[in-house]
Every structure is written in structure tokens, then in C-alpha cells.
Design a protein around this motif. Structure first.
Motif, PDB file in Angstrom:
ATOM      1  N   ARG A  82      34.370  33.779  46.875  1.00 17.47           N
ATOM      2  CA  ARG A  82      34.124  35.188  47.218  1.00 17.47           C
ATOM      3  C   ARG A  82      35.415  36.009  47.122  1.00 17.47           C
ATOM      4  O   ARG A  82      35.391  37.201  46.800  1.00 17.47           O
ATOM      5  N   GLU A  83      36.532  35.342  47.410  1.00 15.31           N
ATOM      6  CA  GLU A  83      37.828  36.017  47.349  1.00 15.31           C
ATOM      7  C   GLU A  83      38.433  35.950  45.948  1.00 15.31           C
ATOM      8  O   GLU A  83      39.605  36.293  45.760  1.00 15.31           O
ATOM      9  N   GLY A  84      37.645  35.449  45.009  1.00 16.97           N
ATOM     10  CA  GLY A  84      38.139  35.378  43.635  1.00 16.97           C
ATOM     11  C   GLY A  84      39.057  34.190  43.385  1.00 16.97           C
ATOM     12  O   GLY A  84      39.775  34.160  42.383  1.00 16.97           O
ATOM     13  N   ARG A  85      39.030  33.228  44.274  1.00 20.45           N
ATOM     14  CA  ARG A  85      39.906  32.063  44.139  1.00 20.45           C
ATOM     15  C   ARG A  85      39.077  30.823  43.825  1.00 20.45           C
ATOM     16  O   ARG A  85      37.916  30.702  44.227  1.00 20.45           O
ATOM     17  N   ASP A  86      39.700  29.905  43.124  1.00 20.57           N
ATOM     18  CA  ASP A  86      39.053  28.625  42.868  1.00 20.57           C
ATOM     19  C   ASP A  86      39.602  27.610  43.876  1.00 20.57           C
ATOM     20  O   ASP A  86      40.625  27.854  44.517  1.00 20.57           O
ATOM     21  N   ILE A  87      38.930  26.499  43.995  1.00 21.91           N
ATOM     22  CA  ILE A  87      39.447  25.423  44.845  1.00 21.91           C
ATOM     23  C   ILE A  87      40.811  24.996  44.291  1.00 21.91           C
ATOM     24  O   ILE A  87      40.934  24.722  43.088  1.00 21.91           O
ATOM     25  N   GLY A  88      41.807  24.970  45.140  1.00 23.37           N
ATOM     26  CA  GLY A  88      43.157  24.608  44.707  1.00 23.37           C
ATOM     27  C   GLY A  88      44.088  25.801  44.592  1.00 23.37           C
ATOM     28  O   GLY A  88      45.302  25.624  44.492  1.00 23.37           O
ATOM     29  N   ASP A  89      43.513  26.994  44.606  1.00 27.40           N
ATOM     30  CA  ASP A  89      44.342  28.210  44.613  1.00 27.40           C
ATOM     31  C   ASP A  89      44.775  28.502  46.047  1.00 27.40           C
ATOM     32  O   ASP A  89      44.187  29.337  46.748  1.00 27.40           O
ATOM     33  N   GLY A  90      45.753  27.784  46.510  1.00 28.56           N
ATOM     34  CA  GLY A  90      46.230  27.973  47.886  1.00 28.56           C
ATOM     35  C   GLY A  90      45.395  27.190  48.889  1.00 28.56           C
ATOM     36  O   GLY A  90      44.505  26.434  48.514  1.00 28.56           O
ATOM     37  N   GLU A  91      45.736  27.395  50.166  1.00 22.26           N
ATOM     38  CA  GLU A  91      45.028  26.672  51.226  1.00 22.26           C
ATOM     39  C   GLU A  91      43.586  27.135  51.318  1.00 22.26           C
ATOM     40  O   GLU A  91      43.264  28.302  51.075  1.00 22.26           O
ATOM     41  N   ALA A  92      42.718  26.205  51.703  1.00 23.40           N
ATOM     42  CA  ALA A  92      41.298  26.548  51.904  1.00 23.40           C
ATOM     43  C   ALA A  92      41.078  26.972  53.346  1.00 23.40           C
ATOM     44  O   ALA A  92      41.711  26.435  54.253  1.00 23.40           O
ATOM     45  N   ARG A 117      23.782  18.208  48.425  1.00 22.13           N
ATOM     46  CA  ARG A 117      23.860  19.331  47.503  1.00 22.13           C
ATOM     47  C   ARG A 117      23.504  20.597  48.277  1.00 22.13           C
ATOM     48  O   ARG A 117      22.481  20.642  48.968  1.00 22.13           O
ATOM     49  N   GLY A 118      24.376  21.593  48.201  1.00 18.02           N
ATOM     50  CA  GLY A 118      24.167  22.802  48.989  1.00 18.02           C
ATOM     51  C   GLY A 118      24.089  24.056  48.141  1.00 18.02           C
ATOM     52  O   GLY A 118      24.675  24.126  47.054  1.00 18.02           O
ATOM     53  N   ARG A 119      23.361  25.019  48.657  1.00 23.99           N
ATOM     54  CA  ARG A 119      23.285  26.359  48.071  1.00 23.99           C
ATOM     55  C   ARG A 119      23.697  27.364  49.136  1.00 23.99           C
ATOM     56  O   ARG A 119      23.247  27.257  50.277  1.00 23.99           O
ATOM     57  N   ILE A 120      24.492  28.322  48.729  1.00 17.62           N
ATOM     58  CA  ILE A 120      24.903  29.377  49.667  1.00 17.62           C
ATOM     59  C   ILE A 120      23.763  30.395  49.747  1.00 17.62           C
ATOM     60  O   ILE A 120      23.378  30.964  48.729  1.00 17.62           O
ATOM     61  N   VAL A 121      23.228  30.602  50.933  1.00 10.05           N
ATOM     62  CA  VAL A 121      22.128  31.564  51.065  1.00 10.05           C
ATOM     63  C   VAL A 121      22.546  32.840  51.779  1.00 10.05           C
ATOM     64  O   VAL A 121      21.811  33.832  51.770  1.00 10.05           O
ATOM     65  N   GLU A 122      23.714  32.816  52.413  1.00 11.64           N
ATOM     66  CA  GLU A 122      24.210  34.036  53.060  1.00 11.64           C
ATOM     67  C   GLU A 122      25.713  33.906  53.208  1.00 11.64           C
ATOM     68  O   GLU A 122      26.218  32.823  53.533  1.00 11.64           O
ATOM     69  N   ILE A 123      26.418  34.997  52.959  1.00 13.63           N
ATOM     70  CA  ILE A 123      27.874  34.949  53.161  1.00 13.63           C
ATOM     71  C   ILE A 123      28.382  36.324  53.567  1.00 13.63           C
ATOM     72  O   ILE A 123      28.011  37.341  52.972  1.00 13.63           O
ATOM     73  N   THR A 124      29.173  36.341  54.631  1.00 12.16           N
ATOM     74  CA  THR A 124      29.876  37.547  55.064  1.00 12.16           C
ATOM     75  C   THR A 124      31.339  37.146  55.257  1.00 12.16           C
ATOM     76  O   THR A 124      31.712  36.016  54.978  1.00 12.16           O
ATOM     77  N   ASP A 125      32.148  38.077  55.784  1.00 12.81           N
ATOM     78  CA  ASP A 125      33.574  37.765  55.962  1.00 12.81           C
ATOM     79  C   ASP A 125      33.815  36.585  56.892  1.00 12.81           C
ATOM     80  O   ASP A 125      34.834  35.909  56.794  1.00 12.81           O
ATOM     81  N   ARG A 126      32.907  36.392  57.833  1.00  6.29           N
ATOM     82  CA  ARG A 126      33.174  35.330  58.822  1.00  6.29           C
ATOM     83  C   ARG A 126      32.079  34.281  58.923  1.00  6.29           C
ATOM     84  O   ARG A 126      32.206  33.328  59.690  1.00  6.29           O
ATOM     85  N   LYS A 127      31.010  34.415  58.161  1.00  6.32           N
ATOM     86  CA  LYS A 127      29.871  33.505  58.327  1.00  6.32           C
ATOM     87  C   LYS A 127      29.348  33.082  56.971  1.00  6.32           C
ATOM     88  O   LYS A 127      29.250  33.903  56.053  1.00  6.32           O
TER      89      LYS A 127
END
Lengths: 161, 161
Positions: A82-92, A117-127
Motif C-alpha cells: 500500500r505504501e508502494g514498497r515491496d517486501i525487502g524495501d526496508g523494515e516491515a 493462502r490469504g486475500r486482503i479484504v480491507e485495509i486502512t492506515d492501521r487495520k
């Protein structure tokens, strides 16, 4: 190629990487590794023989644990993306579970590698909310729904010297 | 007096007493013990140090596992009572979990003994539903709701030589 994918847990800050479920620094734990496969988050685990329920089947607590841990790992991966980063681009970022729902659809055979196997069904800044399946040998045996929230900064800070 | 109470898991048939969560015959497992205290079912467990989440707190997968396992143990105790039997009056019936809901209310400190306490909210010939709390040092940190069903006879029979 699969083995070259980066797992989000490998980029947790060192002082919050001891979780029994997903911490790379917990030698006794599951050391779950979560990667992207397209828009799915995927983790694979080979249970130990002692993770038995009745003989021949996986103990339900392990299934609940894997769905839970995959939820926080998947949430971290999703927040990076969501922040435009891939896994490995800095700390997670680190997430904690607010609620977990598990439906055990059928007995899970003990032996094959388990795939969550997971699907993201909702995402906000903190949840982040994920819907998940757990399968063994290609058959889905359990479903999960995990609501995760970003770890409060006070919790993280409390672990620092 | 507490220590003299009979735990339902001690009366599971020998061929279905290996579960990682509750089996008395699984040396690597939690060996959960569930007793009656009035109309509550109660289990107590001391986590290992490696059951950590971030430092100082219990890993959520253990909490989910204990709520799950307490559900099947509590269901067995409840079914005995429904049949007019006390724990120890013959073999205890075996239940499996159909669904598990966990709400993590606050971080659970790693150190104190954990107490899971259940109430039977529904019971039929084949199904028992429990509502549960998990507490550490007297403070409730998680809640659970577990739907259990009597283990299908075919599953039990399949474990017999």
C-alpha cells in the motif's frame, strides 16, 4: 523461483522478531514465512509428527495458530504494498491480531505440507483484514478470517532497552 | 482440594488421547487438563518462555490453541454431566471443533499461569457450544466462542487397529 521470494518476516525489526509463530529469532517456533504470489499472501509449513490431533490428523490449535500468524504477516506485506514498497524495501511493519475466526471444514491430514493462502479484504492506515484458506495436499480443510491492527508504538518501544 | 479434581482428558479412550493440545499421551504437547468448578469448566496452563510474541507477551497462537482445546474438553465434561455422569464415571466422549472465534482484548503477559474458563451456552446430543475467557494474573485478556461436535464414530474407528 519460489524459494527466491522474499518473506516479510525476514524484515521485521530485530527487537520484535521473536514471536513463536513467525519470529525468525525463535528457534523453538514455527518461523512462518509469508510471500506474495500475485495478489495472494502464501505461507507453507510442514507440521511435526507430534502436532497430531487423533492419530493421522493435524491438531486444530496448530491450524488456528498458522491462520493467526499468516494474518499478521500478510497484513505487514499488504501495508508495504500500500505504501508502494515491496517486501525487502526496508523494515516491515508489525501487526497484532484483534480477532480470529476459524472454520474447520474437514479433518486435516498430518503428513503433507500445509499451505495458508490469504486475500486482503480491507485495509486502512492501521487495520488490515484477511480471508484465508488452509489446505493440505491441495484440499482446503479450514478457512479463517483475521482482523489485524498495527502494533501500538508503545508496545514496540517497551521492547527496546 | 483443586489438585484432587478429576480432569476430563484423563478419561479419554487411550487410542484418541494423543492430541498435542489435550492428550495425556503426547509428551511434547500442552496436556491441557479441564475440571469443573461449579458450572464453569476451567483449565490452567503455564506457558513456556519460548511461547513469546513480542518480548513480554504470550504468542496469540497459544491463546487460540488453549481456547480451542478447552472447548473440546469442556464439551466432553458437559456431555458427561448431561448424561448424569461425573468426570471419571467411565470413558469421556471426544469432541472436535467446528468453529473457533477469538477476540484478543489486550496483550497477555508472559509469566503468570493462564486460566481458561468456559460456560456451556448450548448443548444437544451431538453439539456443544462454549463461551470462554482467558486470563493472566486475574485480568481477562481474550475471549473465545467454540462450537464443538461429537467426533464422528468413523474417525474414532479409523484410529483402531
Amino acid at each position: 523461483m519460489e524459494s527466491e521470494k522474499k518473506a516479510v518476516q525476514d524484515f521485521y525489526p530485530e527487537d520484535v522478531a521473536h514471536c513463536f509463530g513467525c519470529g525468525r529469532l525463535n528457534p523453538e517456533g514455527h518461523r512462518l514465512k509469508t510471500v506474495w504470489e500475485g495478489d495472494d499472501t502464501v505461507s507453507r509449513v510442514k507440521p511435526h509428527r507430534y502436532h497430531t490431533a487423533i492419530p493421522g490428523y493435524v491438531y486444530g490449535g496448530l491450524i488456528a495458530s498458522l491462520l493467526d500468524c499468516h494474518g499478521t504477516g500478510g497484513a505487514a506485506a499488504a501495508m508495504l504494498r500500500r505504501e508502494g514498497r515491496d517486501i525487502g524495501d526496508g523494515e516491515a511493519p508489525r501487526f497484532v491480531t484483534a480477532s480470529l475466526q476459524v472454520d474447520f471444514l474437514k479433518p486435516t491430514p498430518l503428513g503433507p505440507e500445509l499451505e495458508v493462502r490469504g486475500r486482503i479484504v480491507e485495509i486502512t492506515d492501521r487495520k488490515v483484514v484477511l480471508e484465508e484458506t488452509l489446505s493440505a495436499g491441495g484440499a482446503v480443510t479450514a478457512r479463517g478470517r483475521v482482523v489485524t491492527v498495527r502494533m501500538p508504538e508503545a508496545m514496540v518501544a517497551a521492547t527496546r532497552p
